[in-house]
Scaffold this motif. Sequence first.
Motif, PDB file in Angstrom:
ATOM      1  N   UNK A 149       0.835  -1.199   0.000  1.00  0.00           N
ATOM      2  CA  UNK A 149       0.000   0.000   0.000  1.00  0.00           C
ATOM      3  C   UNK A 149       0.870   1.250   0.000  1.00  0.00           C
ATOM      4  N   UNK A 150       1.204   1.691  -1.191  1.00  0.00           N
ATOM      5  CA  UNK A 150       1.983   2.918  -1.359  1.00  0.00           C
ATOM      6  C   UNK A 150       1.326   3.719  -2.467  1.00  0.00           C
ATOM      7  N   UNK A 151       1.450   5.023  -2.405  1.00  0.00           N
ATOM      8  CA  UNK A 151       0.883   5.867  -3.445  1.00  0.00           C
ATOM      9  C   UNK A 151       1.921   6.153  -4.521  1.00  0.00           C
ATOM     10  N   UNK A 152       1.500   5.990  -5.763  1.00  0.00           N
ATOM     11  CA  UNK A 152       2.390   6.286  -6.895  1.00  0.00           C
ATOM     12  C   UNK A 152       2.612   7.789  -6.982  1.00  0.00           C
ATOM     13  N   UNK A 153       3.822   8.177  -7.413  1.00  0.00           N
ATOM     14  CA  UNK A 153       4.096   9.598  -7.625  1.00  0.00           C
ATOM     15  C   UNK A 153       3.428  10.076  -8.906  1.00  0.00           C
ATOM     16  N   UNK A 154       3.359   9.196  -9.891  1.00  0.00           N
ATOM     17  CA  UNK A 154       2.707   9.517 -11.162  1.00  0.00           C
ATOM     18  C   UNK A 154       2.437   8.231 -11.918  1.00  0.00           C
ATOM     19  N   UNK A 155       1.541   8.320 -12.883  1.00  0.00           N
ATOM     20  CA  UNK A 155       1.255   7.191 -13.759  1.00  0.00           C
ATOM     21  C   UNK A 155       1.445   7.651 -15.191  1.00  0.00           C
ATOM     22  N   UNK A 156       2.285   6.933 -15.915  1.00  0.00           N
ATOM     23  CA  UNK A 156       2.510   7.197 -17.333  1.00  0.00           C
ATOM     24  C   UNK A 156       1.681   6.190 -18.115  1.00  0.00           C
ATOM     25  N   UNK A 157       0.923   6.668 -19.092  1.00  0.00           N
ATOM     26  CA  UNK A 157       0.054   5.783 -19.871  1.00  0.00           C
ATOM     27  C   UNK A 157       0.206   6.064 -21.354  1.00  0.00           C
ATOM     28  N   UNK A 158       0.055   5.014 -22.155  1.00  0.00           N
ATOM     29  CA  UNK A 158       0.106   5.173 -23.600  1.00  0.00           C
ATOM     30  C   UNK A 158      -0.355   3.906 -24.287  1.00  0.00           C
ATOM     31  N   UNK A 159      -0.518   4.009 -25.602  1.00  0.00           N
ATOM     32  CA  UNK A 159      -0.977   2.871 -26.399  1.00  0.00           C
ATOM     33  C   UNK A 159       0.178   2.021 -26.910  1.00  0.00           C
ATOM     34  N   UNK A 160       1.417   2.486 -26.732  1.00  0.00           N
ATOM     35  CA  UNK A 160       2.579   1.731 -27.191  1.00  0.00           C
ATOM     36  C   UNK A 160       3.722   1.918 -26.201  1.00  0.00           C
ATOM     37  N   UNK A 161       4.697   1.027 -26.300  1.00  0.00           N
ATOM     38  CA  UNK A 161       5.895   1.138 -25.475  1.00  0.00           C
ATOM     39  C   UNK A 161       6.610   2.457 -25.753  1.00  0.00           C
ATOM     40  N   UNK A 162       6.673   2.819 -27.018  1.00  0.00           N
ATOM     41  CA  UNK A 162       7.352   4.057 -27.400  1.00  0.00           C
ATOM     42  C   UNK A 162       6.670   5.273 -26.774  1.00  0.00           C
ATOM     43  N   UNK A 163       5.337   5.304 -26.819  1.00  0.00           N
ATOM     44  CA  UNK A 163       4.612   6.440 -26.254  1.00  0.00           C
ATOM     45  C   UNK A 163       4.887   6.579 -24.751  1.00  0.00           C
ATOM     46  N   UNK A 164       4.864   5.458 -24.024  1.00  0.00           N
ATOM     47  CA  UNK A 164       5.126   5.509 -22.586  1.00  0.00           C
ATOM     48  C   UNK A 164       6.572   5.935 -22.322  1.00  0.00           C
ATOM     49  N   UNK A 165       7.523   5.397 -23.089  1.00  0.00           N
ATOM     50  CA  UNK A 165       8.934   5.765 -22.914  1.00  0.00           C
ATOM     51  C   UNK A 165       9.163   7.253 -23.186  1.00  0.00           C
ATOM     52  N   UNK A 166       8.536   7.785 -24.217  1.00  0.00           N
ATOM     53  CA  UNK A 166       8.687   9.215 -24.522  1.00  0.00           C
ATOM     54  C   UNK A 166       8.178  10.045 -23.351  1.00  0.00           C
ATOM     55  N   UNK A 167       7.054   9.658 -22.772  1.00  0.00           N
ATOM     56  CA  UNK A 167       6.503  10.399 -21.628  1.00  0.00           C
ATOM     57  C   UNK A 167       7.444  10.335 -20.421  1.00  0.00           C
ATOM     58  N   UNK A 168       8.017   9.171 -20.164  1.00  0.00           N
ATOM     59  CA  UNK A 168       8.909   9.012 -18.998  1.00  0.00           C
ATOM     60  C   UNK A 168      10.228   9.738 -19.212  1.00  0.00           C
ATOM     61  N   UNK A 169      10.844   9.531 -20.386  1.00  0.00           N
ATOM     62  CA  UNK A 169      12.217   9.985 -20.591  1.00  0.00           C
ATOM     63  C   UNK A 169      12.365  11.331 -21.303  1.00  0.00           C
ATOM     64  N   UNK A 170      11.395  11.728 -22.093  1.00  0.00           N
ATOM     65  CA  UNK A 170      11.557  12.943 -22.886  1.00  0.00           C
ATOM     66  C   UNK A 170      10.647  14.092 -22.478  1.00  0.00           C
TER      67      UNK A 170
END
Length: 128
Positions: free
Chosen positions: A71-92
């Motif tokens: 039971x811990x709260x996430x700092x944020x949630x990254x969501x996308x329809x592809x691996x690339x979309x999620x990676x771009x949100x996290x890293x770029x």
Amino acid sequence: MIVSIAQQIKEIDDQLSKRSIQLDPGGYFIIYLEPEQGLIHAKHFTNAIDENGLAVDPATGKPIPAKGKVNREATTIFSGHSAKEVCVKIFERSEICFVTMLDHAAYLGRELQRAEQALINQQEYIQD
């Protein structure tokens, strides 16, 4: 006996999964799918690393279990329809550096690709 390339890769990956790794002080991610919406989610959680190399809750100093419900709260949630979309949100697109180690970045890329393939093939995804 002839071993297939797929079997060779699986054996190599299984061996590599047994290696010791250092945890990222930038935190960790829980990756899961929402197949009805066609989405991949990556929840980010903070952690600190103690003198034994264990991930601990920064608020309590208690070790974070590797298995079971936490039971811990996430700092944020990254969501996308592809691996690339999620990676771009996290890293770029993020102003905060959620990943501070290159091996952690590579791991996330691999896991997000696995999640994407499970989504495409309508299969269950279990994070490694």
